[in-house]
Design an enzyme around this catalytic site. Sequence first.
Site, PDB file in Angstrom:
ATOM      1  N   LYS A 156       1.167  -1.154   0.360  1.00  6.70           N
ATOM      2  CA  LYS A 156       0.013  -0.418   0.183  1.00  6.70           C
ATOM      3  C   LYS A 156       0.823   0.765   0.050  1.00  6.70           C
ATOM      4  CE  LYS A 156      -1.569   1.805   3.888  1.00  6.70           C
ATOM      5  NZ  LYS A 156      -0.606   3.182   3.699  1.00  6.70           N
ATOM      6  N   GLY A 202       6.147   1.719   6.588  1.00  8.34           N
ATOM      7  CA  GLY A 202       5.428   2.861   5.773  1.00  8.34           C
ATOM      8  C   GLY A 202       4.611   2.045   4.545  1.00  8.34           C
ATOM      9  N   ILE A 203       4.273   0.855   4.131  1.00  8.28           N
ATOM     10  CA  ILE A 203       3.634   0.994   2.743  1.00  8.28           C
ATOM     11  C   ILE A 203       2.763  -0.690   3.379  1.00  8.28           C
ATOM     12  CG2 ILE A 203       5.175   1.042   1.266  1.00  8.28           C
ATOM     13  CD1 ILE A 203       6.644  -2.208   1.415  1.00  8.28           C
ATOM     14  N   GLY A 225       2.097  -4.974   6.364  1.00  7.15           N
ATOM     15  CA  GLY A 225       0.937  -5.924   8.290  1.00  7.15           C
ATOM     16  C   GLY A 225       0.061  -5.537   7.822  1.00  7.15           C
ATOM     17  N   SER A 226      -0.509  -4.808   7.939  1.00 12.18           N
ATOM     18  CA  SER A 226      -1.427  -4.868   7.102  1.00 12.18           C
ATOM     19  C   SER A 226      -2.062  -5.482   5.923  1.00 12.18           C
ATOM     20  CB  SER A 226      -2.484  -2.688   7.266  1.00 12.18           C
ATOM     21  OG  SER A 226      -1.865  -3.099   8.208  1.00 12.18           O
ATOM     22  N   ASP A 240      -5.036   0.448   8.639  1.00 15.26           N
ATOM     23  CA  ASP A 240      -5.414   0.242   7.759  1.00 15.26           C
ATOM     24  C   ASP A 240      -5.545  -1.339   7.051  1.00 15.26           C
ATOM     25  OD1 ASP A 240      -3.953   2.085   7.077  1.00 15.26           O
ATOM     26  OD2 ASP A 240      -1.541   1.711   7.236  1.00 15.26           O
TER      27      ASP A 240
END
Length: 292
Positions: free
Chosen positions: A11, A96-97, A100-101, A131
């Site tokens: 993401k 920041g991408i 994990g989410s 997220d």
Amino acid sequence: MTTVKVFAPAKINLSLHVTGRRSNGYHDLDSLVAFLDVGDTIIAEPAESLTLDLSGPVAAEVPANDDNLVLKAARLLECREGARITLIKHLPVASGIGGGSADAAATVRALCSLWQKPWPEMSRLAQLGADIPVCMQSGFTHMRGIGDQLDVLGPTPELNFVLINPSVAVPTPTVFEALQKKDNAAIAGALPLPRNPSEREQWISWIANQRNDLEAPAIREFPVIDDVLAELRGLPGCLVARMSGSGATCLGIYRDKPDLAKLTDRRPNWWITQSAEWPVVFTESEPGTGVR
């Protein structure tokens, strides 16, 4: 069905405006989110109990205990059946991408397909991480509030992305605490939704005029992020270079695919990859869609 395999795409925040802080400590965001064709993979197979196996180039950096979001997502489904879950980890952690989410969301999609269960309510999934609801959709999305207001948009133009992480884990709370102004302006005006390639330049120009409010505080805490942005801007044909999320991964958008050979030689310890937008969109009425 004996095995379910689901892609967990990276993401990226094409823009990230922090517009306020609530009394409970959560921040209000106004962000344009896209998903790319690089990511992790979740494989789920029937088993007597719930287990997690890790593999892939970044597996050693991922906890295999009960704190892992994959296991938390699996337990949230409250199913008495077991599953052997394998996480093939390619995305750097705390980067920041949304790795994990995305993994947690892919786990929910995989297990709901394996166990023939409906998706849980998004409000329940959000308890695991803000997220995760947007990662359940995995499409080009306008995200607001604390991640609970999601408007799935049309496809982005065909773009060439480069992602770079300097192999530095950046704790999200550290960056938010370093943000001095927490009531910044939201995205101004209507989001442009290009319908044909001729509108690409207008769309990129609009993106270039947006911002990531966490970029400056992240650079103060982790100056290497500034080096990453400089490398991205130094590649031929760079149109936009910006940090994603709370960092340290940064993204560059290019007219044509740049040659990364010299950069990878110069920065052998950095995570560097080329990518494109991943256009598949999941909907709640179609659990299991996107199985690869």
